[in-house]
Design an enzyme around this catalytic site. Structure first.
Site, PDB file in Angstrom:
ATOM      1  N   ASP A 131     -35.594 -19.364 -45.732  1.00 52.72           N
ATOM      2  CA  ASP A 131     -34.915 -18.086 -45.956  1.00 52.72           C
ATOM      3  C   ASP A 131     -35.530 -17.339 -47.120  1.00 52.72           C
ATOM      4  O   ASP A 131     -36.103 -17.960 -48.024  1.00 52.72           O
ATOM      5  CB  ASP A 131     -33.436 -18.334 -46.290  1.00 52.72           C
ATOM      6  CG  ASP A 131     -32.632 -18.841 -45.103  1.00 52.72           C
ATOM      7  OD1 ASP A 131     -33.169 -18.923 -43.988  1.00 52.72           O
ATOM      8  OD2 ASP A 131     -31.442 -19.164 -45.315  1.00 52.72           O
ATOM      9  N   ARG A 181     -39.599 -14.636 -39.387  1.00 54.08           N
ATOM     10  CA  ARG A 181     -38.287 -14.111 -38.982  1.00 54.08           C
ATOM     11  C   ARG A 181     -38.130 -12.772 -39.714  1.00 54.08           C
ATOM     12  O   ARG A 181     -38.267 -12.728 -40.937  1.00 54.08           O
ATOM     13  CB  ARG A 181     -37.165 -15.053 -39.419  1.00 54.08           C
ATOM     14  CG  ARG A 181     -35.772 -14.456 -39.210  1.00 54.08           C
ATOM     15  CD  ARG A 181     -34.716 -15.090 -40.102  1.00 54.08           C
ATOM     16  NE  ARG A 181     -34.580 -16.507 -39.910  1.00 54.08           N
ATOM     17  CZ  ARG A 181     -34.037 -17.318 -40.842  1.00 54.08           C
ATOM     18  NH1 ARG A 181     -33.598 -16.855 -41.984  1.00 54.08           N
ATOM     19  NH2 ARG A 181     -33.943 -18.604 -40.605  1.00 54.08           N
TER      20      ARG A 181
HETATM   21  P1  FDA Z   1     -26.705  -3.866 -39.732  1.00 53.41           P
HETATM   22  O1  FDA Z   1     -26.190  -4.378 -41.041  1.00 53.41           O
HETATM   23  O2  FDA Z   1     -27.174  -2.464 -39.661  1.00 53.41           O
HETATM   24  O3  FDA Z   1     -25.597  -4.138 -38.648  1.00 53.41           O
HETATM   25  C1  FDA Z   1     -25.721  -3.721 -37.302  1.00 53.41           C
HETATM   26  C2  FDA Z   1     -24.433  -4.069 -36.578  1.00 53.41           C
HETATM   27  O4  FDA Z   1     -24.264  -5.485 -36.550  1.00 53.41           O
HETATM   28  C3  FDA Z   1     -23.157  -3.559 -37.281  1.00 53.41           C
HETATM   29  O5  FDA Z   1     -22.860  -2.253 -36.909  1.00 53.41           O
HETATM   30  C4  FDA Z   1     -22.133  -4.575 -36.823  1.00 53.41           C
HETATM   31  O6  FDA Z   1     -21.714  -4.268 -35.518  1.00 53.41           O
HETATM   32  C5  FDA Z   1     -22.911  -5.862 -36.756  1.00 53.41           C
HETATM   33  N1  FDA Z   1     -22.813  -6.632 -38.011  1.00 53.41           N
HETATM   34  C6  FDA Z   1     -23.801  -6.843 -38.920  1.00 53.41           C
HETATM   35  N2  FDA Z   1     -23.379  -7.656 -39.906  1.00 53.41           N
HETATM   36  C7  FDA Z   1     -22.091  -7.936 -39.628  1.00 53.41           C
HETATM   37  C8  FDA Z   1     -21.100  -8.734 -40.275  1.00 53.41           C
HETATM   38  N3  FDA Z   1     -21.347  -9.395 -41.398  1.00 53.41           N
HETATM   39  N4  FDA Z   1     -19.877  -8.816 -39.694  1.00 53.41           N
HETATM   40  C9  FDA Z   1     -19.610  -8.169 -38.538  1.00 53.41           C
HETATM   41  N5  FDA Z   1     -20.503  -7.402 -37.889  1.00 53.41           N
HETATM   42  C10 FDA Z   1     -21.724  -7.283 -38.418  1.00 53.41           C
HETATM   43  N6  FDA Z   1     -31.100 -11.871 -45.113  1.00 53.41           N
HETATM   44  C11 FDA Z   1     -31.877 -12.193 -46.158  1.00 53.41           C
HETATM   45  O7  FDA Z   1     -31.934 -11.450 -47.138  1.00 53.41           O
HETATM   46  N7  FDA Z   1     -32.627 -13.345 -46.123  1.00 53.41           N
HETATM   47  C12 FDA Z   1     -32.635 -14.179 -45.040  1.00 53.41           C
HETATM   48  O8  FDA Z   1     -33.329 -15.195 -45.061  1.00 53.41           O
HETATM   49  C13 FDA Z   1     -31.819 -13.828 -43.938  1.00 53.41           C
HETATM   50  N8  FDA Z   1     -31.773 -14.614 -42.811  1.00 53.41           N
HETATM   51  C14 FDA Z   1     -31.099 -14.170 -41.693  1.00 53.41           C
HETATM   52  C15 FDA Z   1     -31.151 -14.909 -40.521  1.00 53.41           C
HETATM   53  C16 FDA Z   1     -30.556 -14.415 -39.374  1.00 53.41           C
HETATM   54  C17 FDA Z   1     -30.640 -15.194 -38.102  1.00 53.41           C
HETATM   55  C18 FDA Z   1     -29.886 -13.147 -39.404  1.00 53.41           C
HETATM   56  C19 FDA Z   1     -29.284 -12.546 -38.168  1.00 53.41           C
HETATM   57  C20 FDA Z   1     -29.790 -12.448 -40.586  1.00 53.41           C
HETATM   58  C21 FDA Z   1     -30.369 -12.953 -41.741  1.00 53.41           C
HETATM   59  N9  FDA Z   1     -30.262 -12.267 -42.943  1.00 53.41           N
HETATM   60  C22 FDA Z   1     -31.043 -12.654 -44.004  1.00 53.41           C
HETATM   61  C23 FDA Z   1     -29.237 -11.183 -43.103  1.00 53.41           C
HETATM   62  C24 FDA Z   1     -29.819  -9.809 -42.827  1.00 53.41           C
HETATM   63  O9  FDA Z   1     -30.716  -9.479 -43.839  1.00 53.41           O
HETATM   64  C25 FDA Z   1     -28.712  -8.739 -42.731  1.00 53.41           C
HETATM   65  O10 FDA Z   1     -28.015  -8.678 -43.936  1.00 53.41           O
HETATM   66  C26 FDA Z   1     -27.720  -8.960 -41.614  1.00 53.41           C
HETATM   67  O11 FDA Z   1     -28.335  -9.490 -40.478  1.00 53.41           O
HETATM   68  C27 FDA Z   1     -27.061  -7.622 -41.197  1.00 53.41           C
HETATM   69  O12 FDA Z   1     -28.030  -6.738 -40.741  1.00 53.41           O
HETATM   70  P2  FDA Z   1     -28.216  -6.307 -39.211  1.00 53.41           P
HETATM   71  O13 FDA Z   1     -29.664  -6.427 -38.894  1.00 53.41           O
HETATM   72  O14 FDA Z   1     -27.331  -7.064 -38.339  1.00 53.41           O
HETATM   73  O15 FDA Z   1     -27.914  -4.753 -39.196  1.00 53.41           O
END
Ligand code: FDA
Length: 304
Positions: A131, A181
């Protein structure tokens, strides 16, 4: 934005963390995002997911350990998790944070701990995903990931699209054939190092995603953003990139509806499944991503 920053600020408060992690009142509310307190509870969840056609990456919660003994205990906990994943024939990797392996205390000890885990994973035919934490750690993390990739070949790096530097890092990782990733980024960062507006972060994500799909080594697109997911699917199809050349990743408990759709459409999907007692910083970052989750939490607390 202010609420997000406040939650991320609180995610680093030690006294609140102590209270939350030991409060019988709060613990039941974490079940949506955390797959259990013990390895066996989490493996039960993973087995069900595999049955539904979903791969997993197991996260043994904990970060910023304060002694080398704790770092070694984290390493040993992960080795035990890898062996159980293998016993159960789960299509799974593990995800680690280097601050959990002693990065704040000694880069050398951290390298040894991570190296031992990666070596055991290689023996078992498994991958270790590393991560990415806050921007202070990016150089050290990439240095170690590249070293481990060159010595063992079974690690995956993480790139955060909100960082202004990520385009160069993606180029470097593509050149070295390190699997990546791609996520948006979850920490509180100054504007000098990270894009602040969602539109800028999303644009950066799409740009990096296209580079990784075209030139990366089996990239993992980690997002719940349906607009970006749609764009990835269209771009891959139009460029003749098969569904077996990349995977989507999502966090456990966030979008169960989307999970089903991915599997039905024949895309590869891996869920990031966290477990353990040290859930507070992880949980607070999930609240910060979607402040509506905070309302849900408050309502349930009041209901008792
Ligand atoms: P965005 O935040 O724009 O959300 C898009 C949509 O997804 C929202 O409108 C909502 O519907 C849904 N959603 C997102 N988060 C939600 C929540 N918490 N609860 C409910 N609904 C939610 N970060 C990092 O800094 N280092 C890392 O190593 C990782 N590793 C990692 C692994 C995996 C498998 C994932 C999916 C994510 C990470 N992250 C991470 C976290 C990442 O950086 C980010 O903060 C979250 O994925 C939220 O961003 P989205 O891409 O989902 O988009």
């Amino acid at each position: 934005m202010i609420l997000r920053s406040s939650l991320l600020f609180l995610s680093r408060r030690k006294a609140l963390r102590r209270w939350m992690e030991t409060s019988a009142l709060v613990r039941p509310l974490t079940v949506r995002f955390v797959a259990g307190q013990t390895l066996e509870e989490a493996l039960g969840v993973c087995t069900r997911l595999q049955h539904d056609g979903v791969m997993i990456t197991l996260d043994r919660l904990g970060e910023n350990v304060t002694s080398l003994e704790e770092a070694e205990a984290s390493r040993d906990g992960y080795i035990a998790a890898l062996r159980r994943i293998t016993d159960l024939e789960l299509a799974g990797s593990v995800s680690i944070k280097l601050t959990q392996f002693g990065m704040d205390l000694s880069e050398d000890a951290c390298r040894k701990n991570a190296g031992r885990l990666v070596e055991e994973a290689r023996r078992l035919g498994k991958v270790v995903e590393i991560d990415m934490e806050s921007s202070d750690y990016v150089d050290r993390t990439l240095r170690l990931v590249i070293e481990l990739h060159e010595s063992s070949g079974n690690v995956r790096s993480v790139i955060q699209a909100y960082l202004r530097r990520s385009e160069k890092d993606v180029e470097r990782l593509c050149e070295k054939r390190v699997p990546v990733r791609l996520c948006k980024g979850a920490y509180r960062e100054p504007a000098s190092v990270a894009f602040r507006r969602k539109s800028e972060v999303d644009r950066s994500y799409v740009r990096l995603m296209k580079v990784l799909l075209e030139r990366g080594n089996y990239p993992a697109l980690a997002t719940h953003d349906e607009r970006i997911i749609g764009e990835a699917q269209r771009f891959a199809a139009a460029s003749g990139i098969g569904k077996d050349r990349f995977e989507f990743q999502m966090l456990y408990g966030i979008r169960r509806d989307l999970e089903r759709r991915f599997v039905e459409q024949g895309y590869r999907l891996r869920l990031y499944v966290p477990f353990g007692h040290a859930w507070y910083p992880y949980f607070m970052r999930r609240l910060a991503e979607r402040p509506a989750n905070l309302l849900f939490l408050m309502r349930n607390l009041v209901r008792g």
